[in-house]
Structures are given as structure tokens and as C-alpha cells.
Design a protein around this motif. Sequence first.
Motif, PDB file in Angstrom:
ATOM      1  N   LEU A  10       0.808  -1.224   0.000  1.00 49.18           N
ATOM      2  CA  LEU A  10       0.000   0.000   0.000  1.00 49.18           C
ATOM      3  C   LEU A  10       0.837   1.268   0.000  1.00 49.18           C
ATOM      4  O   LEU A  10       0.341   2.341  -0.303  1.00 49.18           O
ATOM      5  CB  LEU A  10      -0.938   0.002   1.209  1.00 49.18           C
ATOM      6  N   VAL A  11       2.099   1.136   0.358  1.00 52.34           N
ATOM      7  CA  VAL A  11       3.026   2.272   0.377  1.00 52.34           C
ATOM      8  C   VAL A  11       3.464   2.556  -1.057  1.00 52.34           C
ATOM      9  O   VAL A  11       3.730   1.619  -1.813  1.00 52.34           O
ATOM     10  CB  VAL A  11       4.273   1.914   1.227  1.00 52.34           C
ATOM     11  N   PRO A  12       3.533   3.828  -1.450  1.00 54.77           N
ATOM     12  CA  PRO A  12       4.101   4.099  -2.783  1.00 54.77           C
ATOM     13  C   PRO A  12       5.530   3.568  -2.844  1.00 54.77           C
ATOM     14  O   PRO A  12       6.349   3.902  -1.989  1.00 54.77           O
ATOM     15  CB  PRO A  12       4.093   5.622  -2.892  1.00 54.77           C
ATOM     16  N   TRP A  13       5.813   2.726  -3.811  1.00 55.37           N
ATOM     17  CA  TRP A  13       7.143   2.145  -3.912  1.00 55.37           C
ATOM     18  C   TRP A  13       8.167   3.174  -4.349  1.00 55.37           C
ATOM     19  O   TRP A  13       9.324   3.091  -3.981  1.00 55.37           O
ATOM     20  CB  TRP A  13       7.120   0.941  -4.833  1.00 55.37           C
ATOM     21  N   SER A  14       7.731   4.126  -5.132  1.00 54.69           N
ATOM     22  CA  SER A  14       8.595   5.274  -5.405  1.00 54.69           C
ATOM     23  C   SER A  14       7.732   6.473  -5.762  1.00 54.69           C
ATOM     24  O   SER A  14       6.636   6.335  -6.295  1.00 54.69           O
ATOM     25  CB  SER A  14       9.614   4.987  -6.516  1.00 54.69           C
ATOM     26  N   VAL A  15       8.252   7.617  -5.388  1.00 56.85           N
ATOM     27  CA  VAL A  15       7.641   8.887  -5.760  1.00 56.85           C
ATOM     28  C   VAL A  15       8.555   9.462  -6.827  1.00 56.85           C
ATOM     29  O   VAL A  15       9.719   9.734  -6.570  1.00 56.85           O
ATOM     30  CB  VAL A  15       7.529   9.839  -4.547  1.00 56.85           C
ATOM     31  N   GLN A  16       8.004   9.616  -8.023  1.00 53.92           N
ATOM     32  CA  GLN A  16       8.794  10.058  -9.156  1.00 53.92           C
ATOM     33  C   GLN A  16       8.259  11.396  -9.643  1.00 53.92           C
ATOM     34  O   GLN A  16       7.052  11.629  -9.599  1.00 53.92           O
ATOM     35  CB  GLN A  16       8.718   9.027 -10.292  1.00 53.92           C
ATOM     36  N   SER A  17       9.176  12.247 -10.079  1.00 54.45           N
ATOM     37  CA  SER A  17       8.724  13.537 -10.609  1.00 54.45           C
ATOM     38  C   SER A  17       9.618  13.978 -11.758  1.00 54.45           C
ATOM     39  O   SER A  17      10.766  13.556 -11.874  1.00 54.45           O
ATOM     40  CB  SER A  17       8.703  14.599  -9.506  1.00 54.45           C
ATOM     41  N   PHE A  18       9.046  14.819 -12.580  1.00 54.57           N
ATOM     42  CA  PHE A  18       9.747  15.434 -13.696  1.00 54.57           C
ATOM     43  C   PHE A  18       9.967  16.899 -13.330  1.00 54.57           C
ATOM     44  O   PHE A  18       9.054  17.562 -12.843  1.00 54.57           O
ATOM     45  CB  PHE A  18       8.920  15.334 -14.981  1.00 54.57           C
ATOM     46  N   ALA A  19      11.156  17.404 -13.582  1.00 51.14           N
ATOM     47  CA  ALA A  19      11.503  18.766 -13.184  1.00 51.14           C
ATOM     48  C   ALA A  19      10.604  19.809 -13.839  1.00 51.14           C
ATOM     49  O   ALA A  19      10.313  20.841 -13.235  1.00 51.14           O
ATOM     50  CB  ALA A  19      12.959  19.058 -13.505  1.00 51.14           C
ATOM     51  N   ASP A  20      10.156  19.552 -15.066  1.00 56.07           N
ATOM     52  CA  ASP A  20       9.358  20.561 -15.756  1.00 56.07           C
ATOM     53  C   ASP A  20       7.959  20.712 -15.157  1.00 56.07           C
ATOM     54  O   ASP A  20       7.387  21.785 -15.185  1.00 56.07           O
ATOM     55  CB  ASP A  20       9.271  20.274 -17.258  1.00 56.07           C
ATOM     56  N   SER A  21       7.406  19.651 -14.579  1.00 63.16           N
ATOM     57  CA  SER A  21       6.060  19.774 -14.006  1.00 63.16           C
ATOM     58  C   SER A  21       6.086  19.813 -12.482  1.00 63.16           C
ATOM     59  O   SER A  21       5.244  20.453 -11.862  1.00 63.16           O
ATOM     60  CB  SER A  21       5.171  18.619 -14.471  1.00 63.16           C
ATOM     61  N   GLY A  22       7.019  19.105 -11.877  1.00 60.39           N
ATOM     62  CA  GLY A  22       7.087  19.061 -10.420  1.00 60.39           C
ATOM     63  C   GLY A  22       5.969  18.252  -9.784  1.00 60.39           C
ATOM     64  O   GLY A  22       5.896  18.118  -8.578  1.00 60.39           O
ATOM     65  N   VAL A  23       5.072  17.716 -10.609  1.00 60.69           N
ATOM     66  CA  VAL A  23       3.944  16.932 -10.107  1.00 60.69           C
ATOM     67  C   VAL A  23       4.404  15.485  -9.956  1.00 60.69           C
ATOM     68  O   VAL A  23       4.941  14.900 -10.901  1.00 60.69           O
ATOM     69  CB  VAL A  23       2.743  17.023 -11.075  1.00 60.69           C
ATOM     70  N   PRO A  24       4.190  14.885  -8.801  1.00 58.21           N
ATOM     71  CA  PRO A  24       4.698  13.531  -8.596  1.00 58.21           C
ATOM     72  C   PRO A  24       3.847  12.465  -9.279  1.00 58.21           C
ATOM     73  O   PRO A  24       2.654  12.640  -9.524  1.00 58.21           O
ATOM     74  CB  PRO A  24       4.643  13.355  -7.082  1.00 58.21           C
ATOM     75  N   PHE A  25       4.507  11.370  -9.577  1.00 55.77           N
ATOM     76  CA  PHE A  25       3.865  10.140 -10.021  1.00 55.77           C
ATOM     77  C   PHE A  25       4.139   9.118  -8.934  1.00 55.77           C
ATOM     78  O   PHE A  25       5.287   8.968  -8.503  1.00 55.77           O
ATOM     79  CB  PHE A  25       4.459   9.675 -11.355  1.00 55.77           C
ATOM     80  N   LEU A  26       3.120   8.461  -8.447  1.00 50.92           N
ATOM     81  CA  LEU A  26       3.276   7.470  -7.389  1.00 50.92           C
ATOM     82  C   LEU A  26       3.244   6.077  -8.003  1.00 50.92           C
ATOM     83  O   LEU A  26       2.259   5.692  -8.630  1.00 50.92           O
ATOM     84  CB  LEU A  26       2.168   7.611  -6.345  1.00 50.92           C
ATOM     85  N   ARG A  27       4.339   5.345  -7.837  1.00 51.79           N
ATOM     86  CA  ARG A  27       4.429   3.983  -8.376  1.00 51.79           C
ATOM     87  C   ARG A  27       4.272   3.001  -7.223  1.00 51.79           C
ATOM     88  O   ARG A  27       4.978   3.084  -6.224  1.00 51.79           O
ATOM     89  CB  ARG A  27       5.766   3.768  -9.087  1.00 51.79           C
ATOM     90  N   PHE A  28       3.318   2.104  -7.352  1.00 54.47           N
ATOM     91  CA  PHE A  28       3.024   1.094  -6.347  1.00 54.47           C
ATOM     92  C   PHE A  28       3.346  -0.284  -6.919  1.00 54.47           C
ATOM     93  O   PHE A  28       3.661  -0.407  -8.102  1.00 54.47           O
ATOM     94  CB  PHE A  28       1.529   1.122  -5.984  1.00 54.47           C
ATOM     95  N   ALA A  29       3.213  -1.308  -6.105  1.00 49.25           N
ATOM     96  CA  ALA A  29       3.393  -2.675  -6.591  1.00 49.25           C
ATOM     97  C   ALA A  29       2.335  -3.014  -7.632  1.00 49.25           C
ATOM     98  O   ALA A  29       2.596  -3.722  -8.601  1.00 49.25           O
ATOM     99  CB  ALA A  29       3.323  -3.662  -5.427  1.00 49.25           C
ATOM    100  N   TRP A  30       1.158  -2.503  -7.485  1.00 43.70           N
ATOM    101  CA  TRP A  30       0.018  -2.857  -8.333  1.00 43.70           C
ATOM    102  C   TRP A  30      -0.132  -1.976  -9.568  1.00 43.70           C
ATOM    103  O   TRP A  30      -0.865  -2.297 -10.481  1.00 43.70           O
ATOM    104  CB  TRP A  30      -1.280  -2.793  -7.524  1.00 43.70           C
ATOM    105  N   GLY A  31       0.519  -0.820  -9.595  1.00 46.19           N
ATOM    106  CA  GLY A  31       0.367   0.116 -10.706  1.00 46.19           C
ATOM    107  C   GLY A  31       0.828   1.497 -10.318  1.00 46.19           C
ATOM    108  O   GLY A  31       1.706   1.653  -9.463  1.00 46.19           O
ATOM    109  N   GLY A  32       0.220   2.520 -10.901  1.00 43.60           N
ATOM    110  CA  GLY A  32       0.659   3.875 -10.614  1.00 43.60           C
ATOM    111  C   GLY A  32      -0.475   4.869 -10.599  1.00 43.60           C
ATOM    112  O   GLY A  32      -1.535   4.644 -11.181  1.00 43.60           O
ATOM    113  N   ILE A  33      -0.217   5.981  -9.919  1.00 47.59           N
ATOM    114  CA  ILE A  33      -1.175   7.088  -9.861  1.00 47.59           C
ATOM    115  C   ILE A  33      -0.475   8.331 -10.392  1.00 47.59           C
ATOM    116  O   ILE A  33       0.594   8.707  -9.914  1.00 47.59           O
ATOM    117  CB  ILE A  33      -1.680   7.333  -8.430  1.00 47.59           C
ATOM    118  N   SER A  34      -1.109   8.927 -11.379  1.00 48.04           N
ATOM    119  CA  SER A  34      -0.593  10.152 -11.972  1.00 48.04           C
ATOM    120  C   SER A  34      -1.532  11.299 -11.628  1.00 48.04           C
ATOM    121  O   SER A  34      -2.744  11.113 -11.523  1.00 48.04           O
ATOM    122  CB  SER A  34      -0.505   9.981 -13.493  1.00 48.04           C
TER     123      SER A  34
END
Length: 137
Positions: A10-34
Motif C-alpha cells: 500500500l506504500v508508494p514504492w517510489s515517488v517520481q517527478s519530472f523537473a518541468d512539471s514538479g507533479v509527482p507520479f506514485l508507483r506502487f506494486a500494483w500500478g501507478g497514480i498520476s
Amino acid sequence: MLVAVLLCGLVPWSVQSFADSGVPFLRFAWGGISFTPVLSARTLLEYLTLSGSPLLVPWIVATGCWLLAVASASLGLADREDPRVTSGLLVLAGAVNASVALRFGIQPLRTAYPLGTLALWAVAAWRYRAWTRDRPR
């Protein structure tokens, strides 16, 4: 133990972001949330059909190791779990997840924080330490 291993999913496995948007992408074991352009969630299976990213294979491997750890921990319900196996699978899942975050984060204008690795390794250490303390000598 099983609850702790399940909570790692249930924990985000990684919090990823792009410098141009600064908006995070949450990657989980089951998929991702943008969050860009709107809130959306995709399963890992959907990513397989949409992308040929080289990061998909290690993501699947990490998820597989975690699922095997869940299966191993569930054997504890019947008093058949070997905590060394569960802990080892969690360590492997965490290491592979860290490699995914690292490979994403070293690309220009990208960052990734492997939160899932910390959770997986913490549960593995906690379970292994409990086993070494409680095992018969």
C-alpha cells in the motif's frame, strides 16, 4: 507478520517527478497514480500494454518478489512460515525496487525516491530480528 508484508504493497514504492512539471507520479506494486493532467490510476498490466519501458521488467520482478513474500508470510497462519524466506524475498523486492527508482532518477530532469524500498527492508529487518530472537537454540 502477514499484515506488515501486505501493508508494504500500500506504500508508494517510489515517488517520481519530472523537473518541468514538479507533479509527482506514485508507483506502487500494483500500478501507478498520476496527477497530470488529471488524477488517474493505471494497473501494472495496463502499463505492459501501453509502454515498452525497460523499467517494466524490474518493476514486475519486484512485485513478484513481494507477492511471493506475501505467500510466504501467509504460511504463518498455519505455523509453516520460514521467516528467513519471507525476509529474503522482501529484501530482494526492495533491492529491485531501488534499482527501478535509481534508473528513473538518473535520467535528466527526473527524480525518484524509493519509499517502498525503505518499507520493504524495514519489515524484513523487523521480521528477521524477531526470528533470531525467538528461535529455539
